[in-house]
Every structure is written in structure tokens, then in C-alpha cells.
Design an enzyme around this catalytic site. Structure first.
Site, PDB file in Angstrom:
ATOM      1  N   GLU A 197      -7.290   0.566  -4.312  1.00  0.00           N
ATOM      2  CA  GLU A 197      -7.259   0.449  -2.853  1.00  0.00           C
ATOM      3  C   GLU A 197      -8.567  -0.112  -2.262  1.00  0.00           C
ATOM      4  O   GLU A 197      -8.508  -1.013  -1.426  1.00  0.00           O
ATOM      5  CB  GLU A 197      -6.895   1.796  -2.231  1.00  0.00           C
ATOM      6  CG  GLU A 197      -5.423   2.118  -2.467  1.00  0.00           C
ATOM      7  CD  GLU A 197      -5.067   3.592  -2.344  1.00  0.00           C
ATOM      8  OE1 GLU A 197      -5.928   4.380  -1.910  1.00  0.00           O
ATOM      9  OE2 GLU A 197      -3.930   3.949  -2.701  1.00  0.00           O
ATOM     10  N   ASP A 224       0.891  -1.157   0.000  1.00  0.00           N
ATOM     11  CA  ASP A 224       0.000   0.000   0.000  1.00  0.00           C
ATOM     12  C   ASP A 224       0.934   1.213   0.000  1.00  0.00           C
ATOM     13  O   ASP A 224       1.508   1.553   1.029  1.00  0.00           O
ATOM     14  CB  ASP A 224      -0.879  -0.056   1.259  1.00  0.00           C
ATOM     15  CG  ASP A 224      -1.652   1.233   1.498  1.00  0.00           C
ATOM     16  OD1 ASP A 224      -1.623   2.122   0.633  1.00  0.00           O
ATOM     17  OD2 ASP A 224      -2.293   1.335   2.565  1.00  0.00           O
ATOM     18  N   ASP A 245     -12.404   5.766   3.053  1.00  0.00           N
ATOM     19  CA  ASP A 245     -10.960   5.793   3.298  1.00  0.00           C
ATOM     20  C   ASP A 245     -10.497   7.222   3.604  1.00  0.00           C
ATOM     21  O   ASP A 245     -10.420   8.070   2.717  1.00  0.00           O
ATOM     22  CB  ASP A 245     -10.262   5.242   2.033  1.00  0.00           C
ATOM     23  CG  ASP A 245      -8.744   5.184   2.178  1.00  0.00           C
ATOM     24  OD1 ASP A 245      -8.200   5.753   3.142  1.00  0.00           O
ATOM     25  OD2 ASP A 245      -8.107   4.553   1.313  1.00  0.00           O
ATOM     26  N   LYS A 286       3.094  11.111  -3.637  1.00  0.00           N
ATOM     27  CA  LYS A 286       2.007  10.447  -4.369  1.00  0.00           C
ATOM     28  C   LYS A 286       1.080  11.454  -5.052  1.00  0.00           C
ATOM     29  O   LYS A 286       0.495  11.172  -6.087  1.00  0.00           O
ATOM     30  CB  LYS A 286       1.215   9.584  -3.379  1.00  0.00           C
ATOM     31  CG  LYS A 286       0.155   8.704  -3.997  1.00  0.00           C
ATOM     32  CD  LYS A 286      -0.421   7.769  -2.952  1.00  0.00           C
ATOM     33  CE  LYS A 286      -1.553   6.927  -3.467  1.00  0.00           C
ATOM     34  NZ  LYS A 286      -2.050   6.019  -2.422  1.00  0.00           N
TER      35      LYS A 286
END
Ligand code: AMP
Length: 583
Positions: A146, A7, A168, A69
Site C-alpha cells: 500500500e 485497494d 496510513d 481482511k
């Protein structure tokens, strides 16, 4: 060879591996279950990744990179000592560390990996993630979404088909997805979110509250005192975590600043109620995305079978309560929210690797699930008048093949430019161009006569390949998508070589530091011996020991970066000689 699940998060990354059919989180070299996604470069040229990089970030902000990211798939670059580092290369440094941690944990070489990305990542962002894996020396078996990984970790594949919401909330991003699990197939139905909402915002609120209270009480301003503000920020984050299980906590920061009458300390008690008030609008800001995801999936909240919590910030009780109110369901959080995405990736990695080797008895639980993801943004190409002609609709299930015949707009045109874009807007200029190519060598003919077949293939990783064929000549022409944001193969190879070269350099640097430390300790030990028992020692032995100490000290006086091969060899033999003279 084990296959790992990664992850690769905006703030933290997590690594998992299936052992005995069950995904386990790999504890990193620092003894932690997650690794901060932070890279730093010290003044001495040393590269730090993870907690070590994070710890020195306040002292060295200009040479510390976090949240890389957010820049994936863009032309953003970080200049370090005259070298422009791409998001791929920086992410590869994190991935390389995770890979080393996995190798330390398993005692074996690790190359095969599944890496997760947010469901809304576009083609370029997915490709950039894959490239980062390649630079880190990983064989990326698949890029998966994800939320899909979270569903895999929860093993929601048994019993009847069901609709699941994955909520999330991480350190810097928020996303919510609705997925459908039916007949062993997981499909992402919709996804929505806010790329700039997460735990960091909660930290900021509490930090500002603590600073205002401190300034009001002490009369000392912290404006411009970056070091003090950073200390408050770190304390605020720790207090926030405590408030997830305690009703109140006290933040204590002695000697925070210098006042007119000496040092001033911060001591503040914060209750959970206060924290909830300070952050209520942030929690509320997640409402729209939840409703949008439900709308886009065409379902009502009451149809949801499960709601899964992912991301460290879902540990905040007010967040959990909000999700319960919005969906009418008690969210599942039996798997650690910062670990479940990595665990799902590990399940997928073990499944793919077992399927590849034919060892189906090694399939983990949930491994018989087929992953069906959807494309989050439509693909279009530009046609006459700057119109964006949709070729693949958003939320189409992957993998997908699509083809359409196009023709020329002007007479005797021998080439056409095809502009591939992603977006939902009707005009080309409002969408994002992800690649252009020129199809040349078309036979001269009146407008509308030539037939050009353009095909789009998006594989299970969400990666797009566009090919074109001139039906008039029967020739298939090879097409290059000029994508300035993507690394070329040569650039990737160069980056792999760089990464390996730096790794060797880093290891050599570390070994030389260890040798120097050992030498210094031996010198100290010898000097102690000469002082303590010099009188009783045999004269020759004493002379030999003194000479050997002097020899090592001479070597130590030379700066390590100035040492030539010959100096290094002399140093090693001087150290081993001294060692042989000591007990
Ligand atoms: P992630 O990116 O999923 O690892 O989430 C990281 C975020 O979760 C950071 O902002 C952390 O401060 C936050 N976090 C971790 N543990 C807790 C906790 N116990 N309570 C509140 N927030 C937490």
C-alpha cells in the site's frame, strides 16, 4: 483490455483505472467512490456486498461480515447456512463486485488487476489475497504494498532521490512506512503500525460520549438497546466527518428510546475541541510507530523529503497536526487519502499490462518506476535443538534468492523435516510456522555427511517457493509445503465454480423479481382499465382481458422458488399476452 488497480481495504475498498495516462477512480453501481468492504447474506439467501450490506448490518448482524481482511491468511471461517466461507471467498465477493463495477464503467471485460496489501502482510496473507483475486475471476498481475502504491500515485519519481514517510490511518488499522525513491526505484525501508487502531475507535469514543450525555439528561439507559446504540454509532461517525471541516456540529436523533413519559430524543452539540479531547490518546498512540519506522530505516525525521497521508482518518485535523509535529513537515494530501492507494495500484496495473503487450506508449506517468519491496518479517528454518536459523533477514529487498546447504543431525537418517517459519525470535517455538516439508530418500550415512541444498525464492509479489535438492544423490525432490491455512488448487477451483454459480443464481433471482414486479403492474393497469372504461369496451375484448388478468394472477400466486421450468414459461407467456392487450 483495461487493467484495474484495487485497494482492498479493511473497512472500504477503492477501484481505479488509468485513462489517458491518468488514474481515475471508478464510481461504483451505487454512485460512490469507495465501497464498504462488507458482505451480507439475507434470510432469503441473497448476497449483498458494499453499501447495501452495510446498511442492513444492524438488523442482521449474525449474517453480516466486515473487516474480513483482518482474517486473511488464517484458518478463520464464517458459517453461512452450513457452508464454511474462508476469508479468501468472502474477499472474492467484494473483488467480484468491484470487477463488475469496472466492467460497467469501461463497457469491457475486466480481468487483469493489481491488488494492494499492507507492507507488513506475510507470505500467507499475500497468497490468500492472490487466491481471493483468482476466485473472483481476476488475473492478479501483482500484489503491491500500500505505501508503495501511495508513492506511485503521488508520482514522486522526478528529481533527486528522496525519503518519504507514508502515514496510513484507515477505518480499523494504522500503519506507517518509510520508503526510498532513488534512480527510478521505490523501496520500502521499514514499516510499523497497529493492526487495531483506526477511525472505528474514534467513532466509539464519540458514541460513548453521546450515550453518556443522553443517559445523564434523560435518565433512560441504552444498555442492551443495540438498535439505538447503532443509530448513535452511525450519527457519531457522520459527526466525526463533519468535525473535520466544521468547528462544531449537532447530533440529532429523534425518538431514540422509550422513556417512562414517552419517546426520548437525543440532541447534542459537539465541538471539534471536545472531539479532540475525547480522542487525544488515540492520536498519540500513533507516535511510537512513527519513531520505530524512522529508527528501523536508520534516518531522522529531518531527512524526510515528503510525508504522505493515506486513509480516511487522516482527514481529522488533529491527526494532521500530530503528523506535522512529529515529522516537522507539512504532510501532502493533494490526492484524496482514501483514493491514492487505488490510484497507485492502477498506475502499476497499466504499467505491467503495457509492458506485457509491448505498447510502451501506453505507460502511465510514473510507469517507468521499478517497484522494490522488502520482506517485513525474517524467514527462518528450524534446526537442531529447536533453534530458528535465520535464512532471509527482515527488510531484504525483493525479489530474493537464497540457498544454503544443510545436513543431518543423526546417523543413518533417511529423511529430514524442514520447518519454514517467519519471525524474529531465536527459538523456533516462538516463531510462526508457515509450512513444513519432509525430504525423503536420503542415502544412509553418518550424521553430518549428507548434503541437502535448500533454496528460498521470494518473487516480486512476496510469494515464497522453497525447493530442496539432495546433493548426495543429485536428485531434486519435489516438495509439498503443507500449509493448512492456504487453499489447495482444487479448493480454489471449487470456490471459483461456487462464485460463478452463485452469480448466475443471483442474476436469475433478480430477473424473476423484475418479471413479477412487471406482472403486478400490468394486472393493476388492466384492473384500472376495466373499472374506468369497462362499459364502453367490446364484450369479447373485455372477456379476453379479464381472462388474461386471471391467468397472470394464477401464476403470481405460485411462490417463485416453487416454480418449475414449465411454470416459468407459462408465466412469461401470460405476462406477454396481457401486455399485448394493454395500450
Ligand atoms: P479508509 O479505510 O481509508 O477508507 O478510512 C475509513 C475511515 O475514515 C472511516 O473510519 C471513516 O469514518 C474515516 N473518514 C472518512 N472521511 C473522514 C473525514 N472527513 N473525517 C474523519 N474521518 C473520516
Amino acid at each position: 483490455m483495461p487493467a484495474i488497480g484495487i485497494d482492498l481495504g479493511t473497512t472500504n475498498s477503492c477501484l481505479s483505472i488509468v485513462e489517458g495516462g491518468v488514474p481515475e477512480v471508478v464510481v461504483n453501481a451505487e454512485g460512490e467512490r469507495t465501497t464498504p468492504s462488507v458482505v451480507a447474506f439475507t434470510k432469503d439467501g441473497e448476497r449483498l456486498v458494499g453499501a447495501l450490506a452495510q446498511r442492513q448490518s444492524a438488523m442482521n448482524p449474525a449474517r453480516t461480515v466486515s473487516s474480513v481482511k483482518r482474517h486473511m491468511g488464517t484458518s478463520w471461517r464464517k458459517d453461512v447456512d452450513g457452508k464454511d466461507l474462508s476469508p479468501q471467498e468472502l474477499s472474492a465477493m467484494i473483488l467480484r463486485k468491484l470487477r463488475r463495477d469496472a466492467e460497467r464503467f469501461t463497457g469491457q471485460d475486466v480481468t487483469d488487476a493489481v491488488i494492494t496489501v499492507p507492507a507488513y502482510f506475510n507470505d500467507m496473507q499475500r497468497n490468500a489475497t492472490k487466491d481471493a483475486g483468482a476466485i473472483a475471476g481476476l488475473n492478479v498481475l501483482r500484489i503491491i504494498n500500500e505505501p508503495t502504491a501511495a508513492a506511485l500515485a503521488y508520482g514522486l519519481d522526478h528529481g533527486d532521490s528522496q525519503l518519504v514517510m507514508v502515514y496510513d490511518l484507515g477505518g480499523g488499522t494504522f500503519d506507517v512506512s518509510v520508503i526510498e525513491i532513488a534512480d527510478g526505484v521505490i523501496e520500502v525501508l521499514s514499516t510499523a503500525g497497529n493492526n487495531h487502531l483506526g477511525g472505528d475507535d474514534f467513532d466509539e469514543r464519540l458514541t460513548e460520549h453521546l450515550i453518556s450525555a443522553f443517559e445523564a439528561q434523560s435518565g433512560v439507559s441504552l444498555t442492551g438497546d443495540e438498535m439505538a446504540r447503532q443509530r448513535v454509532r452511525e450519527a457519531a461517525e457522520a459527526a466525526k466527518r463533519e468535525l473535520s471541516s466544521l468547528e462544531s456540529t449537532t447530533v440529532n436523533l429523534p425518538y431514540l428510546a422509550q422513556g417512562p413519559e414517552g419517546p426520548v430524543h437525543l440532541e447534542q452539540t459537539v465541538t471539534r475541541t471536545q472531539f479532540d479531547q475525547l480522542t487525544r490518546d488515540l492520536v498519540d498512540a500513533t507516535t511510537d510507530a512513527v519513531n520505530q519506522a524512522l529508527n528501523d530505516a536508520g534516518i531522522a525525521a529531518s531527512e524526510l523529503g515528503e510525508v504522505l497521508l493515506v486513509g480516511g482518518s487522516t482527514r481529522i485535523p488533529a491527526v494532521q497536526e500530530h503528523v506535522r509535529r512529529l515529522t516537522g513537515k507539512t504532510p501532502s494530501s493533494s490526492i484524496n487519502p482514501d483514493e491514492c492507494v487505488a490510484k497507485g495500484a492502477a498506475i502499476q496495473a497499466a504499467t505491467l499490462s503495457a509492458a506485457r503487450s509491448g505498447c510502451t506508449d501506453l505507460m502511465p506517468r510514473g510507469g517507468d518506476l521499478l517497484l522494490l519491496d522488502v520482506i517485513p518479517i525474517s524467514f527462518a528454518i528450524e534446526t537442531v535443538g529447536g533453534v530458528a536459523t535465520r535464512v532471509i533477514e527482515r527488510n531484504t529487498t525483493l525479489p530474493v534468492h537464497y540457498e544454503q546447504v544443510f545436513t543431518t543431525a543423526a546417523s543413518f537418517q533417511t529423511k529430514v523435516e524442514i520447518n519454514v517459519m517467519q519471525g524474529e525470535r531465536p527459538m523456533a517455538a516462538d516463531n510462526r510456522s508457515i509450512g513444513k516439508f519432509m525430504l525423503k530418500g536420503i542415502k544412509r550415512a553418518p550424521a553430518g555427511t549428507p548434503q541437502i541444498n535448500v533454496s528460498f525464492d521470494i518473487d516480486a509479489n512476496g510469494i515464497l517457493t522453497v525447493t530442496a535438492k539432495d546433493l548426495g544423490t543429485g536428485n531434486e525432490q519435489s516438495i509439498t509445503i503443507t500449509d493448512s491455512e492456504r487453499l489447495s488448487d482444487e479448493e480454489i477451483q471449487q470456490a471459483i465454480r461456487d462464485a460463478e454459480r452463485y452469480e448466475a443464481e443471483d442474476a436469475a433471482k433478480r430477473a424473476s423479481m423484475e418479471e413479477r414486479t412487471e406482472a403486478e403492474q400490468l394486472v393493476a393497469q388492466a384492473q384500472e382499465k376495466l373499472k374506468e372504461s369497462g362499459k364502453e369496451m367490446d364484450k369479447d375484448d373485455k372477456r379476453r382481458l379479464k381472462a388474461s388478468v386471471a391467468n397472470v394472477q394464477r401464476c403470481l400466486a405460485k411462490r417463485p422458488e416453487k416454480m418449475k421450468e414449465e411454470d416459468k414459461a407459462n408465466f412469461t407467456s401470460a405476462v406477454s399476452e396481457l401486455k399485448s392487450l394493454l395500450p
